[in-house]
Scaffold this motif. Structure first.
Motif, short mmCIF file in Angstrom:
data_model
loop_
_atom_site.label_atom_id
_atom_site.label_comp_id
_atom_site.label_asym_id
_atom_site.label_seq_id
_atom_site.Cartn_x
_atom_site.Cartn_y
_atom_site.Cartn_z
N GLY A 116 -7.13 2.48 4.00
CA GLY A 116 -6.60 3.33 5.06
C GLY A 116 -5.63 4.38 4.53
O GLY A 116 -5.60 5.51 5.03
N VAL A 117 -4.84 4.03 3.51
CA VAL A 117 -3.88 4.97 2.93
C VAL A 117 -4.61 6.13 2.25
O VAL A 117 -4.20 7.29 2.36
N ILE A 118 -5.70 5.83 1.56
CA ILE A 118 -6.46 6.90 0.89
C ILE A 118 -7.02 7.89 1.91
O ILE A 118 -6.89 9.11 1.75
N SER A 119 -7.63 7.37 2.96
CA SER A 119 -8.15 8.27 4.00
C SER A 119 -7.02 9.01 4.71
O SER A 119 -7.17 10.17 5.09
N SER A 120 -5.86 8.35 4.85
CA SER A 120 -4.71 9.00 5.49
C SER A 120 -4.20 10.16 4.64
O SER A 120 -3.81 11.21 5.19
N MET A 121 -4.20 10.01 3.32
CA MET A 121 -3.73 11.09 2.45
C MET A 121 -4.66 12.29 2.54
O MET A 121 -4.20 13.44 2.60
N VAL A 122 -5.96 12.04 2.54
CA VAL A 122 -6.92 13.14 2.65
C VAL A 122 -6.75 13.84 4.00
O VAL A 122 -6.77 15.07 4.10
N GLU A 123 -6.57 13.05 5.05
CA GLU A 123 -6.37 13.62 6.39
C GLU A 123 -5.09 14.43 6.45
O GLU A 123 -5.05 15.51 7.06
N SER A 124 -4.03 13.94 5.81
CA SER A 124 -2.74 14.64 5.85
C SER A 124 -2.84 16.00 5.17
O SER A 124 -2.24 16.99 5.65
N VAL A 125 -3.56 16.08 4.05
CA VAL A 125 -3.73 17.37 3.38
C VAL A 125 -4.39 18.37 4.32
O VAL A 125 -3.97 19.53 4.44
N ALA A 141 0.83 -1.21 0.00
CA ALA A 141 0.00 0.00 0.00
C ALA A 141 0.86 1.26 0.00
O ALA A 141 0.46 2.29 -0.57
N SER A 142 2.03 1.22 0.63
CA SER A 142 2.90 2.40 0.66
C SER A 142 3.41 2.74 -0.73
O SER A 142 3.65 3.92 -1.03
N CYS A 143 3.58 1.74 -1.58
CA CYS A 143 4.01 2.01 -2.97
C CYS A 143 2.94 2.82 -3.70
O CYS A 143 3.26 3.70 -4.51
N VAL A 144 1.68 2.53 -3.43
CA VAL A 144 0.59 3.32 -4.01
C VAL A 144 0.65 4.76 -3.53
O VAL A 144 0.48 5.71 -4.32
N GLN A 145 0.91 4.96 -2.25
CA GLN A 145 0.98 6.32 -1.71
C GLN A 145 2.17 7.08 -2.29
O GLN A 145 2.04 8.28 -2.60
N MET A 146 3.31 6.44 -2.44
CA MET A 146 4.46 7.11 -3.04
C MET A 146 4.17 7.50 -4.49
O MET A 146 4.56 8.57 -4.96
N LEU A 147 3.48 6.62 -5.23
CA LEU A 147 3.12 6.93 -6.62
C LEU A 147 2.20 8.14 -6.69
O LEU A 147 2.40 9.04 -7.52
N VAL A 148 1.22 8.20 -5.81
CA VAL A 148 0.29 9.33 -5.80
C VAL A 148 1.00 10.62 -5.42
O VAL A 148 0.74 11.69 -5.99
N GLY A 149 1.94 10.54 -4.47
CA GLY A 149 2.62 11.74 -4.02
C GLY A 149 3.66 12.26 -4.99
O GLY A 149 3.61 13.41 -5.43
N PHE A 150 4.60 11.41 -5.35
CA PHE A 150 5.72 11.86 -6.19
C PHE A 150 5.31 12.10 -7.64
O PHE A 150 6.01 12.80 -8.37
N SER A 151 4.19 11.55 -8.10
CA SER A 151 3.72 11.82 -9.46
C SER A 151 2.96 13.14 -9.55
O SER A 151 2.66 13.60 -10.66
N GLY A 152 2.64 13.75 -8.41
CA GLY A 152 1.89 14.99 -8.41
C GLY A 152 0.40 14.81 -8.51
O GLY A 152 -0.34 15.79 -8.65
N LEU A 153 -0.07 13.56 -8.42
CA LEU A 153 -1.50 13.31 -8.56
C LEU A 153 -2.29 13.94 -7.42
O LEU A 153 -3.40 14.46 -7.63
N ILE A 154 -1.73 13.91 -6.21
CA ILE A 154 -2.46 14.48 -5.07
C ILE A 154 -2.61 15.99 -5.22
O ILE A 154 -3.64 16.58 -4.84
N GLY A 155 -1.61 16.64 -5.83
CA GLY A 155 -1.72 18.07 -6.08
C GLY A 155 -2.81 18.39 -7.09
O GLY A 155 -3.52 19.39 -6.98
N PHE A 156 -2.95 17.51 -8.09
CA PHE A 156 -4.02 17.68 -9.08
C PHE A 156 -5.39 17.47 -8.45
O PHE A 156 -6.35 18.17 -8.77
#
Length: 319
Positions: free
Chosen positions: A208-217, A44-59
């Motif tokens: 859990g990673v998806i909800s964690s990313m939203v919470e972190s923002v 699951a952490s590989c998914v989070q790194m992909l979303v973060g470092f690819s800039g997808l979360i910023g989009f």
């Protein structure tokens, strides 16, 4: 994931005072669950790194707002009520006293200054006022509650029978943990064995990673507002989410059994203690500096009261 029937703890492990924690059977029971968590967290952490470092979360931030973050954080916290209720139910009197002390220190005694001796350079030792209850409300409440439990344990006020209500509030129920623990221990990847991976575990941790990313923002913006900093730009949010994913990958490899993320409770602690760390950047020239030279930056630790005014007696440290 651990609430599934396959991974539920056996009944004989539920009472810690009746379990031989050094037995091979008990060791295997918790280590196989750690290995399952390791594999799921690492994938699951590989998914989070992909979303973060690819800039997808910023989009996707254009779709992430208060109406998205507030329900997500609430849903993340709601399942914790069961665990909090079980732990507080060990002795509701001690739990209620701890909550009362936290509220008392953080809300009613936060503006009470306590004289404290300090040592500062040439001025040597002197007495200065320190807002102790404002900075350490939770720590003080926990220490006082533990001391009360210690007194009740020494006087045998709390029951000694393992099955009696309030027994786990005694301070000697796990007194042998420190004596049996090694003085030095160096963790390493795969220390609990080879991680295992299951589809159910991976999808559960990804949720859990998806909800964690939203919470972190939401945590990033809330923290910036509390300390008086400007809102974080998108590239900083991308890096933050990516680094959190990297931390989860390392935590999974080392077998900590948990991920790495920003914590809403820690951000809330800034609102309770009103303590923030402000840095005056960038470096600016000073009158003593020569041409082309840069002066010093002041790293100032300031304490705010409830009216968001800085308290007196703050300390400035030249870096």
């Amino acid at each position: 994931m651990l609430s599934l029937p396959t991974w539920k703890c056996p009944p004989w492990t539920l009472n810690a005072s009746l379990v031989n924690t050094s037995s091979p059977e008990f060791t295997e029971e918790w280590q196989k669950r750690i290995r399952e968590l390791q594999g799921a967290i690492m994938v699951a952490s590989c998914v989070q790194m992909l979303v973060g470092f690819s800039g997808l979360i910023g989009f996707l931030m254009r779709f992430i707002g208060p109406l998205t973050i507030a329900p997500t954080i609430s849903l993340v916290a709601l399942p914790l009520f069961d665990s909090a209720g079980n732990n507080a139910g060990i002795h509701w009197g001690i739990a209620a006293m701890t909550i009362f002390l936290i509220v008392l220190f953080s809300q009613y005694l936060k503006n009470v200054a306590v004289p404290m001796p300090i040592y500062r350079g040439q001025k040597k030792c002197r007495v200065s006022k320190f807002y102790l209850f404002q900075v350490f409300p939770v720590l003080l409440a926990l220490c006082i509650s533990w001391l009360l439990c210690f007194v009740l344990t020494v006087t045998n006020t709390l029951p000694t029978a393992p099955t009696a209500y309030g027994h786990l509030a005694r301070t000697d129920t796990k007194g042998d943990v420190l004596s049996r623990a090694p003085w030095f221990r160096f963790p390493y990847p795969g220390q609990w064995g080879l991680p295992t991976i299951s589809l159910a575990g991976v999808f559960g941790i990804i949720a859990g990673v998806i909800s964690s990313m939203v919470e972190s923002v939401g945590d990033y913006y809330a923290c910036a507002r509390l300390v008086g900093a400007p809102p974080p730009p998108r590239h900083a949010v991308n890096r933050g989410i990516g680094i959190e994913g990297l931390g989860c990958l390392l935590a999974g490899a080392w077998g900590t059994g948990n991920g790495t993320t920003s914590y809403s409770e820690n951000v809330g602690a800034l609102g309770i203690t009103r303590v923030s760390l402000l840095t005056r950047l960038p470096f600016w020239p000073t009158g003593e500096a020569g041409k082309g030279e840069q002066g010093v930056s002041l790293l100032t630790c300031l304490s705010q009261n409830s009216s968001r005014e800085f308290s007196e007696g703050t300390i400035e440290t030249k870096v």
